[in-house]
Design a protein around this motif. Structure first.
Motif, mmCIF file in Angstrom:
data_model
loop_
_atom_site.group_PDB
_atom_site.id
_atom_site.type_symbol
_atom_site.label_atom_id
_atom_site.label_comp_id
_atom_site.label_asym_id
_atom_site.label_seq_id
_atom_site.Cartn_x
_atom_site.Cartn_y
_atom_site.Cartn_z
ATOM 1 N N ILE A 11 35.847 -70.169 -26.188
ATOM 2 C CA ILE A 11 36.657 -70.069 -24.965
ATOM 3 C C ILE A 11 36.836 -68.633 -24.491
ATOM 4 N N VAL A 12 36.674 -67.645 -25.381
ATOM 5 C CA VAL A 12 37.144 -66.292 -25.087
ATOM 6 C C VAL A 12 36.476 -65.670 -23.860
ATOM 7 N N VAL A 13 35.173 -65.867 -23.649
ATOM 8 C CA VAL A 13 34.488 -65.211 -22.531
ATOM 9 C C VAL A 13 35.016 -65.683 -21.176
ATOM 10 N N PRO A 14 35.024 -67.013 -20.879
ATOM 11 C CA PRO A 14 35.577 -67.425 -19.585
ATOM 12 C C PRO A 14 37.058 -67.123 -19.442
ATOM 13 N N LEU A 15 37.804 -67.162 -20.555
ATOM 14 C CA LEU A 15 39.238 -66.869 -20.494
ATOM 15 C C LEU A 15 39.483 -65.429 -20.061
ATOM 16 N N VAL A 16 38.776 -64.477 -20.668
ATOM 17 C CA VAL A 16 38.924 -63.066 -20.304
ATOM 18 C C VAL A 16 38.521 -62.848 -18.844
ATOM 19 N N PHE A 17 37.398 -63.441 -18.440
ATOM 20 C CA PHE A 17 36.930 -63.260 -17.064
ATOM 21 C C PHE A 17 37.961 -63.752 -16.044
ATOM 22 N N PHE A 18 38.417 -64.983 -16.200
ATOM 23 C CA PHE A 18 39.317 -65.565 -15.197
ATOM 24 C C PHE A 18 40.688 -64.901 -15.193
ATOM 25 N N THR A 19 41.245 -64.588 -16.370
ATOM 26 C CA THR A 19 42.594 -64.007 -16.393
ATOM 27 C C THR A 19 42.617 -62.604 -15.787
ATOM 28 N N ALA A 54 41.880 -69.387 -14.297
ATOM 29 C CA ALA A 54 42.734 -68.775 -15.316
ATOM 30 C C ALA A 54 43.721 -69.790 -15.876
ATOM 31 N N GLU A 55 44.308 -70.589 -14.978
ATOM 32 C CA GLU A 55 45.265 -71.611 -15.425
ATOM 33 C C GLU A 55 44.583 -72.652 -16.306
ATOM 34 N N VAL A 56 43.377 -73.065 -15.899
ATOM 35 C CA VAL A 56 42.642 -74.096 -16.654
ATOM 36 C C VAL A 56 42.323 -73.611 -18.061
ATOM 37 N N PHE A 57 41.828 -72.386 -18.179
ATOM 38 C CA PHE A 57 41.433 -71.895 -19.496
ATOM 39 C C PHE A 57 42.639 -71.531 -20.364
ATOM 40 N N MET A 58 43.750 -71.137 -19.750
ATOM 41 C CA MET A 58 44.971 -70.959 -20.529
ATOM 42 C C MET A 58 45.443 -72.302 -21.076
ATOM 43 N N LYS A 59 45.262 -73.355 -20.284
ATOM 44 C CA LYS A 59 45.624 -74.700 -20.749
ATOM 45 C C LYS A 59 44.716 -75.138 -21.895
ATOM 46 N N ILE A 60 43.426 -74.785 -21.796
ATOM 47 C CA ILE A 60 42.500 -75.116 -22.894
ATOM 48 C C ILE A 60 42.946 -74.421 -24.181
ATOM 49 N N ILE A 61 43.359 -73.141 -24.049
ATOM 50 C CA ILE A 61 43.859 -72.418 -25.222
ATOM 51 C C ILE A 61 45.064 -73.144 -25.818
ATOM 52 N N GLN A 62 45.969 -73.613 -24.953
ATOM 53 C CA GLN A 62 47.140 -74.350 -25.431
ATOM 54 C C GLN A 62 46.726 -75.600 -26.192
ATOM 55 N N LEU A 63 45.716 -76.315 -25.668
ATOM 56 C CA LEU A 63 45.235 -77.526 -26.336
ATOM 57 C C LEU A 63 44.623 -77.199 -27.700
ATOM 58 N N VAL A 64 43.812 -76.127 -27.737
ATOM 59 C CA VAL A 64 43.187 -75.728 -29.002
ATOM 60 C C VAL A 64 44.252 -75.316 -30.013
ATOM 61 N N MET A 65 45.332 -74.687 -29.517
ATOM 62 C CA MET A 65 46.369 -74.203 -30.425
ATOM 63 C C MET A 65 47.135 -75.327 -31.112
ATOM 64 N N TYR A 66 47.066 -76.539 -30.569
ATOM 65 C CA TYR A 66 47.677 -77.679 -31.262
ATOM 66 C C TYR A 66 46.996 -77.902 -32.618
ATOM 67 N N TYR A 67 45.740 -77.501 -32.697
ATOM 68 C CA TYR A 67 44.987 -77.658 -33.944
ATOM 69 C C TYR A 67 45.173 -76.458 -34.881
ATOM 70 N N ALA A 68 45.793 -75.375 -34.361
ATOM 71 C CA ALA A 68 45.910 -74.132 -35.128
ATOM 72 C C ALA A 68 46.581 -74.299 -36.487
ATOM 73 N N PRO A 69 47.681 -75.064 -36.616
ATOM 74 C CA PRO A 69 48.297 -75.199 -37.944
ATOM 75 C C PRO A 69 47.338 -75.757 -38.997
ATOM 76 N N ILE A 70 46.531 -76.747 -38.607
ATOM 77 C CA ILE A 70 45.554 -77.321 -39.543
ATOM 78 C C ILE A 70 44.464 -76.299 -39.845
ATOM 79 N N GLY A 71 43.914 -75.676 -38.784
ATOM 80 C CA GLY A 71 42.822 -74.728 -38.945
ATOM 81 C C GLY A 71 43.207 -73.526 -39.789
#
Length: 414
Positions: free
Chosen positions: A49-57, A176-193
């Motif tokens: 996710i990092v490349v599109p996230l940096v670009f859009f934000t 930017a909003e879409v990819f920040m939301k994707i980060i939020q979704l991925v972070m739901y998995y962060a405790p397990i990861g």
């Protein structure tokens, strides 16, 4: 009390998952490696996710700054203050890390070979660092600085295009909003990861690894408190003399407490604006600097970024000495501070930038992310209060040394 717990709920969950993973690693030993793929999955999702996230934000933030023309002088002064205070914060932590050497107790072998490319001249290295020969190369996380420059150019060009550029600005903002939301979704998995990754890591390297984290925390908390007390007092004196110090400390405790309670620079903004008003910072200056500072000026993040760099160098047994290494680290601290967002538990983008710009293996990401979780409260407090004292410094530069006397009566009547 409930609001404070709610604000820090996710960082607390991450911390608990890391602790549980570490305990599992201690109990299972090397057998804990069987769940490492669960951690690798989390790391891969972030890097995806990092490349599109940096670009859009970055591009959307710059494209929306159409008021910069009217406030060009303020912006120039603001950027100067932000960069100088960021460098001072980075050097402050650099000195501490050189003395105490966090991460020096464990030696994790690098899982990828050092680069064997031919030595290029300094000018060639500059060109390769800041540009790429082909458009498609922009989409590689190995060219992060080139991506940032490209994003800035896109944002500036979009803003200069005016009315015809508005649809594209809307697209950038939406992206930017879409990819920040994707980060939020991925972070739901962060405790397990993160839990799985630390189970494997502690299982392989043992209790010494946990001791390194305790050492890192013991370095960060006193250094951040000293910077807050000494550094900001000095900045307030430069901005307004003895009266500046009195006004700063009289009004700063409320934003400091709010930032500790919410864990967010953005959530602390209303209280910070009120404090700046009571200090006597003019309306146009405070309403320009504080909102921008909530996302692009983070002394606390510069402190933590330097600690993360020194820590990961120590853990991977890389040499953290020499002027070139130190200057690069300071530059990365400034960059990671700029891209960090003012949300609770934020900072993953800055951490990914540290990994990519130093060419470290992906395994380094969860190692430094755990530091970010632990030091987030004092880092946020330094970030927020740093914006307030920066607005005082900009006012001193814009309005002259007697700005506090000028501001007393008008601000008292509002």
């Amino acid at each position: 009390m409930k609001n404070k717990v709610k604000a820090y709920r996710f960082p607390i969950i991450l911390l608990i998952s890391i602790v549980i993973g570490s305990i599992v690693g201690l109990l299972l030993g090397k057998d804990a490696a069987v769940i490492k793929p669960l951690g690798d999955l989390f790391i891969n999702l972030l890097f995806m996710i990092v490349v599109p996230l940096v670009f859009f934000t970055i591009s959307s933030a710059i494209a929306s700054m159409d008021s910069m023309k009217r406030l060009g002088k303020i912006m120039g002064s603001m950027l100067t203050v932000f960069i100088v205070t960021g460098i001072i914060a980075s050097v402050f932590m650099l000195i501490a890390t050189v003395i105490f050497q966090p991460g020096s107790g464990v030696d994790i072998p690098l899982s990828q070979p050092e680069s064997t490319q031919e030595e290029a001249s300094f000018s060639e290295q500059l060109v390769e660092t800041f540009t790429v020969p082909d458009f498609v190369d922009i989409f590689s996380r190995e060219n992060m600085l080139a991506l940032i420059i490209f994003s800035v150019l896109i944002g500036v060009a979009t803003g200069l295009t005016g009315e015809k550029g508005r649809p594209f600005a809307t697209f950038l903002s939406s992206g930017a909003e879409v990819f920040m939301k994707i980060i939020q979704l991925v972070m739901y998995y962060a405790p397990i990861g993160l839990g799985a990754y630390f189970a494997a890591l502690v299982g392989e390297f043992g209790a010494d690894f946990i001791g390194d984290y305790a050492k890192a925390v013991l370095v960060y908390y006193p250094v951040s408190i000293l910077y807050f007390a000494i550094g900001f007092t000095l900045y307030a004196f430069i901005a307004g003399g003895k009266k500046g110090i009195v006004r700063f400390w009289k009004n700063i405790l409320s934003p400091a407490a709010t930032s500790l309670g919410t864990g967010s620079s953005i959530a602390s903004l209303p209280v910070n604006l009120q404090a700046a008003k009571r200090i006597g910072v003019p309306k146009d200056i405070r309403e320009t600097i504080l909102p921008l500072g909530a996302t692009i000026h983070m002394d606390g993040s510069c402190l933590s970024a330097m600690l993360k760099i020194a820590f990961v160098f120590g853990v991977f047994n890389k040499d953290f000495t020499g002027i070139d290494t130190f200057l690069t680290a300071i530059g990365i601290c400034l960059l990671s501070g700029i891209v960090m967002s003012g949300i609770p538990g934020g900072g993953f983008m800055g951490e990914m930038m540290i990994i990519t710009l130093y060419g470290l293996p992906m395994e380094a990401l969860p190692i430094i992310s755990a530091i970010g979780v632990v030091v987030d409260p004092p880092a946020t407090m330094v970030n927020v209060t740093g914006d307030t004292v920066s607005s005082m410094l900009v006012t001193r530069q814009m309005e002259g040394k007697d700005w506090m006397e000028k501001a007393e009566e008008p601000e008292a009547m509002t």
